[in-house]
Write an enzyme that holds these catalytic residues in place. Structure first.
Site, PDB file in Angstrom:
ATOM      1  N   LYS A   1      -3.326  -1.716  15.307  1.00 36.72           N
ATOM      2  CA  LYS A   1      -2.826  -1.057  16.444  1.00 36.72           C
ATOM      3  C   LYS A   1      -3.975  -0.569  18.454  1.00 36.72           C
ATOM      4  CE  LYS A   1       0.134   2.275  14.748  1.00 36.72           C
ATOM      5  NZ  LYS A   1      -0.295   2.419  13.683  1.00 36.72           N
TER       6      LYS A   1
ATOM      7  N   ASP B   1     -16.990   5.557  14.085  1.00 36.33           N
ATOM      8  CA  ASP B   1     -15.205   5.128  12.873  1.00 36.33           C
ATOM      9  C   ASP B   1     -15.377   4.000  13.060  1.00 36.33           C
ATOM     10  OD1 ASP B   1     -13.487   6.367  11.705  1.00 36.33           O
ATOM     11  OD2 ASP B   1     -12.617   7.308  13.489  1.00 36.33           O
TER      12      ASP B   1
ATOM     13  N   GLU C   1       0.778  -1.020   0.386  1.00 35.23           N
ATOM     14  CA  GLU C   1      -0.171  -0.170   0.357  1.00 35.23           C
ATOM     15  C   GLU C   1       0.958   1.219  -0.368  1.00 35.23           C
ATOM     16  OE1 GLU C   1      -1.070   2.212   3.337  1.00 35.23           O
ATOM     17  OE2 GLU C   1      -1.188   0.025   4.839  1.00 35.23           O
TER      18      GLU C   1
ATOM     19  N   ALA D   1     -13.371   1.767   6.755  1.00 38.64           N
ATOM     20  CA  ALA D   1     -13.368   0.734   5.541  1.00 38.64           C
ATOM     21  C   ALA D   1     -12.687  -0.409   5.014  1.00 38.64           C
ATOM     22  CB  ALA D   1     -13.716   2.191   4.197  1.00 38.64           C
ATOM     23  N   ASP D   2     -11.703  -0.352   5.695  1.00 33.37           N
ATOM     24  CA  ASP D   2     -10.646  -1.712   5.110  1.00 33.37           C
ATOM     25  C   ASP D   2     -11.477  -3.415   5.827  1.00 33.37           C
ATOM     26  OD1 ASP D   2      -8.443   0.046   4.702  1.00 33.37           O
ATOM     27  OD2 ASP D   2      -7.355  -1.175   6.764  1.00 33.37           O
TER      28      ASP D   2
ATOM     29  N   VAL E   1      -5.258   0.444   3.238  1.00 35.37           N
ATOM     30  CA  VAL E   1      -5.511  -1.054   2.948  1.00 35.37           C
ATOM     31  C   VAL E   1      -6.918  -1.476   1.851  1.00 35.37           C
ATOM     32  CG1 VAL E   1      -6.303  -2.945   4.334  1.00 35.37           C
ATOM     33  CG2 VAL E   1      -4.412  -1.629   5.228  1.00 35.37           C
TER      34      VAL E   1
HETATM   35  N1  PSU Z   1      -2.270   1.786  10.433  1.00 33.73           N
HETATM   36  C1  PSU Z   1      -1.210   1.954  10.371  1.00 33.73           C
HETATM   37  N2  PSU Z   1      -0.804   2.538   9.733  1.00 33.73           N
HETATM   38  C2  PSU Z   1      -0.835   3.047   8.632  1.00 33.73           C
HETATM   39  C3  PSU Z   1      -2.537   3.007   8.765  1.00 33.73           C
HETATM   40  C4  PSU Z   1      -3.283   1.975   9.699  1.00 33.73           C
HETATM   41  O1  PSU Z   1      -0.499   1.472  11.872  1.00 33.73           O
HETATM   42  O2  PSU Z   1      -0.323   3.939   7.760  1.00 33.73           O
HETATM   43  C5  PSU Z   1      -3.643   3.334   7.171  1.00 33.73           C
HETATM   44  C6  PSU Z   1      -4.060   2.045   6.318  1.00 33.73           C
HETATM   45  O3  PSU Z   1      -3.755   2.447   5.234  1.00 33.73           O
HETATM   46  C7  PSU Z   1      -4.886   1.884   6.401  1.00 33.73           C
HETATM   47  C8  PSU Z   1      -5.807   3.610   7.032  1.00 33.73           C
HETATM   48  O4  PSU Z   1      -5.696   1.022   5.790  1.00 33.73           O
HETATM   49  O5  PSU Z   1      -4.253   4.001   7.338  1.00 33.73           O
HETATM   50  C9  PSU Z   1      -6.283   3.075   7.646  1.00 33.73           C
HETATM   51  O6  PSU Z   1      -7.307   3.941   7.608  1.00 33.73           O
HETATM   52  P1  PSU Z   1      -8.778   5.078   8.399  1.00 33.73           P
HETATM   53  O7  PSU Z   1      -8.636   4.382   9.919  1.00 33.73           O
HETATM   54  O8  PSU Z   1      -8.987   6.051   7.852  1.00 33.73           O
HETATM   55  O9  PSU Z   1      -9.179   3.840   7.555  1.00 33.73           O
HETATM   56 MN    MN Z   2     -12.175   5.972  10.467  1.00 31.01          MN
END
Ligand code: PSU
Ligand code: MN
Length: 309
Positions: free
Chosen positions: A159, A138, A25, A141-142, A106
């Site tokens: 995390k 929240d 990614e 979408a992954d 992701v």
């Molecule tokens: N978690 C990490 N490092 C990252 C991400 C997640 O430890 O860089 C990034 C990945 O690209 C993941 C995205 O798909 O953040 C998720 O973002 P959101 O929570 O806005 O869906």
């Molecule tokens: Mn989010």
């Protein structure tokens, strides 16, 4: 090959020949790490995958096209760009229509990998259900992408800025197998354990490949999470990180950070609060994930090529 999708010849040839390819990614490059560590890590991941005998395919959107496989200049452009969008499923069509540059999360990387025919993808951590999701709604979408798109995502778990029990419940509901690589316990990114069990422990790439093969041959569309713990020597103390994470979450809340800005903000804040130790750990675990992903891609390619019995 496609109005909106461009594979490098190297990636296209490898896929055509049934050789192992690993998707990577780019949100972690553009929004998850500072320069120059982001560019250095992007290059290191590609080198690790090549050293394992697979072909790396870093995914991003450049000038309104989904690119599968990047040149060194492309990678530098993503790592240094000031107007690189963060693209998840909902954002992809908007970025393509606008001719924008964007880094894929992701979810968006899984979409591109599936379109290209790549079965295995390495990242650092997946998005998940955020703490407080019962009021903020929240949920990354992954998770829905994992439910619908048939790609194996090799990660170091998620995390603990996220609500890990709720994240695993959601994946269970949506039918996503969560496998542990050499562990029975779902890893918590900086820490090797979370105290939460995985569905199944796998100790070899072949064991993982057999599960992928069985799932997809059966027509059970959707992703698989292969959770690979951070190497022992690079892990951070879970208790100490919990305090830092609480601080980062508090700071995000008091600054009113919301939506897609939350995860990048937390990553940057954790790096500040740990004086760079979280970044070092992040780099170590993603390198390890690239290595394991290349091996799984090799095992899966061998299985997928084998004559049906
Ligand atoms: N978690 C990490 N490092 C990252 C991400 C997640 O430890 O860089 C990034 C990945 O690209 C993941 C995205 O798909 O953040 C998720 O973002 P959101 O929570 O806005 O869906
Ligand atoms: Mn989010």
């Amino acid at each position: 090959m496609h109005e909106f999708l461009a594979l490098t010849p190297e990636v296209a040839d490898a896929l055509h020949d049934g050789r192992p390819v690993v998707a990577l990614e780019s949100t972690v490059i553009a929004h998850g790490m500072p320069y120059p560590q982001n560019a250095g890590t992007g290059r290191a991941l590609e080198a690790i995958i090549r050293a394992e005998g697979a072909v790396p395919a870093t995914v991003a959107v450049l000038d309104g096209r989904i690119r599968v496989g990047l040149s060194d200049d492309d990678l530098e452009r993503l790592a240094t760009g000031t107007n690189v969008w963060k693209l998840s499923r909902r954002d992809l069509p908007v970025a393509l229509a606008a001719g924008a540059d964007g880094a894929t999360t992701v979810a968006a990387t899984m979409i591109a990998a599936k379109l290209a025919g790549i079965a295995v993808f390495a990242t650092g951590g997946i998005g998940g259900v955020h703490r407080g999701a019962e009021t903020s709604f929240d949920v990354s979408a992954d998770l829905d992408e994992l439910a619908r798109t048939s790609v194996c995502v090799v990660c170091a778990g998620a995390k603990s800025v996220l609500d890990l029990p709720k994240t695993l419940e959601y994946l269970e509901t949506r039918g996503v197998p969560v496998l542990g690589y050499g562990t029975d316990d779902f890893p918590a990114f900086y820490a090797r354990t979370s105290g939460l069990p995985v569905l199944r422990r796998c100790d070899t790439p072949v064991e993982v490949a057999r599960i992928l093969h069985a799932k997809w041959r059966l027509g059970l569309d959707g992703g698989v999470v292969l959770a690979n713990p951070i190497p022992e020597a690079d892990a951070l103390d879970a208790g100490a990180m919990e305090a830092v994470i609480a601080q980062a979450l508090h700071d995000a809340e008091s600054r009113g950070i919301a939506g897609k800005a939350v995860t990048p903000y937390l990553l940057a804040r954790l790096k500040e609060l740990t004086e760079g130790r979280s970044l070092d750990a992040n780099i170590a675990l993603i390198r390890h994930n690239a290595r394991v992903a290349a091996r799984v891609a090799g095992a899966y390619a061998a299985l997928a090529q084998a004559p049906m019995s």
